[in-house]
Design an enzyme around this catalytic site. Structure first.
Site, short mmCIF file in Angstrom:
data_model
loop_
_atom_site.label_atom_id
_atom_site.label_comp_id
_atom_site.label_asym_id
_atom_site.label_seq_id
_atom_site.Cartn_x
_atom_site.Cartn_y
_atom_site.Cartn_z
N LYS A 271 90.63 -74.91 25.49
CA LYS A 271 91.46 -75.24 26.66
C LYS A 271 91.24 -74.23 27.79
CE LYS A 271 95.01 -76.64 29.27
NZ LYS A 271 94.97 -77.88 30.06
N GLY B 132 99.82 -78.78 33.61
CA GLY B 132 100.15 -77.49 34.24
C GLY B 132 99.56 -76.29 33.51
N ASN C 297 86.55 -73.56 35.67
CA ASN C 297 87.24 -74.80 36.06
C ASN C 297 87.69 -74.67 37.51
OD1 ASN C 297 88.88 -77.00 36.37
ND2 ASN C 297 90.02 -76.72 34.47
N CYS D 222 91.50 -77.91 38.46
CA CYS D 222 92.77 -78.32 37.87
C CYS D 222 93.64 -78.96 38.96
CB CYS D 222 93.52 -77.15 37.25
SG CYS D 222 95.12 -77.73 36.64
N LYS E 284 83.32 -76.80 36.10
CA LYS E 284 84.00 -78.09 35.90
C LYS E 284 84.42 -78.55 37.29
CE LYS E 284 86.32 -81.19 33.27
NZ LYS E 284 87.16 -80.78 32.14
N ASN F 212 86.45 -83.79 36.33
CA ASN F 212 87.82 -83.56 35.92
C ASN F 212 88.61 -84.82 36.25
OD1 ASN F 212 90.28 -82.27 35.20
ND2 ASN F 212 89.47 -80.31 35.90
N SER F 213 89.87 -84.85 35.91
CA SER F 213 90.68 -86.03 36.20
C SER F 213 90.78 -86.23 37.72
CB SER F 213 92.06 -85.90 35.57
OG SER F 213 92.69 -84.74 36.04
O1 RRO Z 1 96.38 -78.42 32.42
C1 RRO Z 1 96.26 -79.32 33.29
O2 RRO Z 1 97.23 -79.79 33.92
C2 RRO Z 1 94.94 -79.87 33.62
C3 RRO Z 1 93.83 -79.10 33.86
BR1 RRO Z 1 93.80 -77.24 33.70
C4 RRO Z 1 92.62 -79.72 34.26
O3 RRO Z 1 91.58 -79.10 34.51
N1 RRO Z 1 92.62 -81.06 34.39
C5 RRO Z 1 93.73 -81.81 34.15
O4 RRO Z 1 93.67 -83.05 34.28
N2 RRO Z 1 94.88 -81.20 33.75
#
Ligand code: RRO
Length: 311
Positions: free
Chosen positions: A45, A72, A125, A128, A162, A191-192
């Site tokens: 993670k 988060g 990353n 986020c 990322k 990423n999302s």
């Molecule tokens: O932990 C998150 O809210 C999160 C992260 Br770090 C990320 O890189 N991508 C995501 O969809 N959620």
């Protein structure tokens, strides 16, 4: 039978199919389950310097098309993961750390520690979507370049990024230039998709609690955007940087599509959460079948073989 193994920057992956950072990879039990699974790597993670509980719950929801999250950045803090590394390395597959510092200098501190502990690869990353008050660095090309320069100075192990999803050619080109200038070794995309909103019309309600219901979109919803991001970066820098494609993988055919688009490995997020670590056994078998049906004997042979449709 074709092999589902892959080689990225000299690191041997027993399978090209791995967990995406953030999916069932926070606790020691999660990481051991990934180690024992047929996943081709253990991706830890995304970590911060300090332990974080993350956002209030409910912070994750799914429907038949995908997921919405505003986790988060819940994580144990990088030092705990560094402590786990000797046992995690004993699973005999690459160990990939992911970092997203919240204060100046955090990423450098974490990368230096992961390097010293013998991590195989590091993912920075830049994307986020769920930290209130902090924009995604990956949408700021100047700040991304400065950050990657500082990170690069901490390790000569394969270091990747990322990335958030990009939608405009200018953005692909600008980020590709940053990655070349900062000697990044590999790309993880996507990423999302940030700031999506799920609504329950019956209850006239939002479906997650943090950030006024906005969160990152994953799963089947995002596959076309993920494939496009993989393919754009493959066209721009695919000869220099292997790509780990992430987004919308439910079946071996989805994995194959990522590989055709240019991915050397493929991450699984939403479907890992929905199905558990056995997903890797199923996907490896399905990918081997699809590769065989198409006459490929390896992931590398199929990589980037996507054909143009003649006009
Ligand atoms: O932990 C998150 O809210 C999160 C992260 Br770090 C990320 O890189 N991508 C995501 O969809 N959620």
């Amino acid at each position: 039978m074709p092999t589902v193994a892959s080689l990225l920057k000299g690191i041997q992956f027993p399978s090209a199919i791995i967990n995406a950072a953030g999916a069932k990879d926070v606790s020691r039990a999660d990481l051991d389950a990934l180690g024992a699974s047929a996943s081709g790597a253990i991706v830890i993670k995304t970590a911060t310097v300090e332990h974080r509980d993350g956002n209030v719950t409910p912070r994750w929801t799914t429907d038949e098309m995908g997921s919405l999250n505003s986790m988060g950045l819940p994580n144990l803090g990088y030092q705990r993961y560094v402590e786990y590394m000797p046992q995690l390395k004993a699973y005999g597959k690459p160990l990939i750390a992911s970092v997203s510092g919240v204060n100046d200098g955090d990423n450098e501190t974490m990368i230096a520690a992961y390097h010293a502990a013998g991590v195989d690869m590091v993912e920075v990353n830049l994307s986020c979507p769920n930290i209130a008050g902090k924009g995604q660095l990956g949408y700021d090309f100047v700040a991304s370049k400065a950050m990657l320069e500082r990170c690069r100075a901490q390790t000569d192990k394969p270091m990747g990024v990322k990335l958030p999803p990009y939608l405009d050619n200018y953005h692909f080109e600008a980020m590709a230039e940053v990655l070349q200038q900062t000697n990044v070794d590999f790309i993880v995309t996507i990423n999302s998709i940030g700031n999506a909103l799920f609504i329950d019309p019956d209850r006239e309600m939002k479906l997650i609690a943090p950030n006024s219901g906005f969160g990152g979109l994953g799963g089947r919803y995002v596959k076309p955007t993920a494939l496009a991001n993989v393919h754009k970066f493959f066209q721009l820098v695919g000869d220099q940087m292997p790509i780990i494609g992430v987004g919308g993988v439910v079946s071996g055919t989805d994995v194959f599509e990522h590989i055709l688009a240019g991915a050397s490995a493929v991450g699984v997020g939403t479907q890992l959460v929905n199905e558990g670590p056995d997903v890797f056994t199923r996907l490896n078998a399905e990918l081997a079948d699809v590769l065989a049906a198409h006459g490929y004997d390896s992931v590398e042979a199929a990589r980037g073989q996507l054909r143009e449709l003649a006009a």
